[in-house]
Design a protein around this motif. Structure first.
Motif, PDB file in Angstrom:
ATOM      1  N   GLN A  95      -1.073 -51.329   1.082  1.00  0.00           N
ATOM      2  CA  GLN A  95      -0.194 -52.467   1.328  1.00  0.00           C
ATOM      3  C   GLN A  95      -0.271 -52.988   2.760  1.00  0.00           C
ATOM      4  N   THR A  96      -0.382 -52.074   3.722  1.00  0.00           N
ATOM      5  CA  THR A  96      -0.508 -52.499   5.120  1.00  0.00           C
ATOM      6  C   THR A  96      -1.558 -51.645   5.806  1.00  0.00           C
ATOM      7  N   VAL A  97      -2.225 -52.256   6.767  1.00  0.00           N
ATOM      8  CA  VAL A  97      -3.219 -51.579   7.599  1.00  0.00           C
ATOM      9  C   VAL A  97      -2.828 -51.881   9.037  1.00  0.00           C
ATOM     10  N   GLU A  98      -2.438 -50.851   9.766  1.00  0.00           N
ATOM     11  CA  GLU A  98      -1.995 -51.042  11.151  1.00  0.00           C
ATOM     12  C   GLU A  98      -2.885 -50.227  12.077  1.00  0.00           C
ATOM     13  N   HIS A  99      -3.514 -50.900  13.031  1.00  0.00           N
ATOM     14  CA  HIS A  99      -4.307 -50.232  14.053  1.00  0.00           C
ATOM     15  C   HIS A  99      -3.325 -49.753  15.113  1.00  0.00           C
ATOM     16  N   VAL A 100      -3.273 -48.441  15.347  1.00  0.00           N
ATOM     17  CA  VAL A 100      -2.244 -47.878  16.218  1.00  0.00           C
ATOM     18  C   VAL A 100      -2.855 -47.054  17.342  1.00  0.00           C
ATOM     19  N   LEU A 101      -2.052 -46.811  18.344  1.00  0.00           N
ATOM     20  CA  LEU A 101      -2.423 -45.971  19.465  1.00  0.00           C
ATOM     21  C   LEU A 101      -1.753 -44.623  19.278  1.00  0.00           C
ATOM     22  N   GLY A 102      -2.487 -43.552  19.415  1.00  0.00           N
ATOM     23  CA  GLY A 102      -1.910 -42.226  19.255  1.00  0.00           C
ATOM     24  C   GLY A 102      -2.892 -41.275  18.606  1.00  0.00           C
ATOM     25  N   LEU A 103      -2.356 -40.293  17.895  1.00  0.00           N
ATOM     26  CA  LEU A 103      -3.173 -39.259  17.265  1.00  0.00           C
ATOM     27  C   LEU A 103      -4.148 -39.846  16.251  1.00  0.00           C
ATOM     28  N   TYR A 104      -3.719 -40.876  15.520  1.00  0.00           N
ATOM     29  CA  TYR A 104      -4.560 -41.507  14.504  1.00  0.00           C
ATOM     30  C   TYR A 104      -4.944 -42.909  14.941  1.00  0.00           C
ATOM     31  N   ASP A 105      -6.011 -43.411  14.357  1.00  0.00           N
ATOM     32  CA  ASP A 105      -6.478 -44.765  14.673  1.00  0.00           C
ATOM     33  C   ASP A 105      -5.771 -45.816  13.823  1.00  0.00           C
ATOM     34  N   TYR A 106      -5.399 -45.427  12.589  1.00  0.00           N
ATOM     35  CA  TYR A 106      -4.780 -46.365  11.663  1.00  0.00           C
ATOM     36  C   TYR A 106      -3.611 -45.726  10.956  1.00  0.00           C
ATOM     37  N   ARG A 107      -2.659 -46.565  10.608  1.00  0.00           N
ATOM     38  CA  ARG A 107      -1.536 -46.165   9.765  1.00  0.00           C
ATOM     39  C   ARG A 107      -1.580 -47.078   8.547  1.00  0.00           C
ATOM     40  N   LEU A 108      -1.661 -46.473   7.369  1.00  0.00           N
ATOM     41  CA  LEU A 108      -1.736 -47.222   6.126  1.00  0.00           C
ATOM     42  C   LEU A 108      -0.481 -46.981   5.309  1.00  0.00           C
ATOM     43  N   ARG A 109      -0.017 -47.998   4.635  1.00  0.00           N
ATOM     44  CA  ARG A 109       1.069 -47.854   3.669  1.00  0.00           C
ATOM     45  C   ARG A 109       0.428 -48.011   2.298  1.00  0.00           C
ATOM     46  N   VAL A 110       0.514 -46.950   1.491  1.00  0.00           N
ATOM     47  CA  VAL A 110      -0.143 -46.916   0.195  1.00  0.00           C
ATOM     48  C   VAL A 110       0.919 -46.756  -0.887  1.00  0.00           C
ATOM     49  N   THR A 111       0.855 -47.589  -1.928  1.00  0.00           N
ATOM     50  CA  THR A 111       1.758 -47.435  -3.060  1.00  0.00           C
ATOM     51  C   THR A 111       0.947 -46.974  -4.264  1.00  0.00           C
TER      52      THR A 111
END
Length: 152
Positions: A95-111
């Protein structure tokens, strides 16, 4: 763009219910319909308002599981960020693909329909993407609607 208090009130009113007409917003704030319409038009043209969104209830539509995935791309991978974003965005359950700063490169919202369906999506679609390294899953237990950045 400089916003006055009336502009902020219009934004709050539309954030609460974006389907309201300019006349309804004007009545709520003590403005004429044309004055409210002109202000709303100016806010749209300035980019303070962009589009309208339809919010679907995933659970009522049969998608009872939401999982947030932290995805770390493999350091030795030859996939670009744009290629990964394009590939993961093509997966309908994402549902969403967010490029983030931190431990991971991306945060995904999956349904998904259920945990078995999520596992299928994870194994066959997400983990099969080129460049995927570490993945961490967090299952959503409850979600509370929060007002946007200007309150509600």
């Amino acid at each position: 763009m400089t916003l006055d208090e009336l502009d902020w009130e219009i934004l709050r009113a539309l954030q609460a219910d974006g389907r309201q007409s300019a006349g309804a917003v004007g009545r709520r704030l003590g403005l004429s319909q044309p004055a409210a319409w002109r202000r709303i038009k100016r806010l749209r043209e300035a980019g303070a308002i962009s589009g309208q969104r339809l919010r679907l209830d995933a659970e009522r539509l049969g998608f009872g599981v939401t999982v947030f995935l932290g995805v770390k791309l493999a350091t030795k991978g030859r996939i670009s960020l744009e290629d990964f974003e394009r590939a993961v965005s093509a997966i309908p359950e994402v549902q969403t693909v967010e490029h983030v700063l931190g431990l991971y490169d991306y945060r995904l919202r999956v349904t998904a329909r259920d945990l078995a369906d999520f596992e299928r999506v994870l194994r066959r679609r997400i983990m099969a993407l080129p460049g995927v390294g570490n993945v961490e899953a967090n299952v959503l237990l409850t979600e509370e609607r929060r007002p946007g950045p200007i309150g509600g």
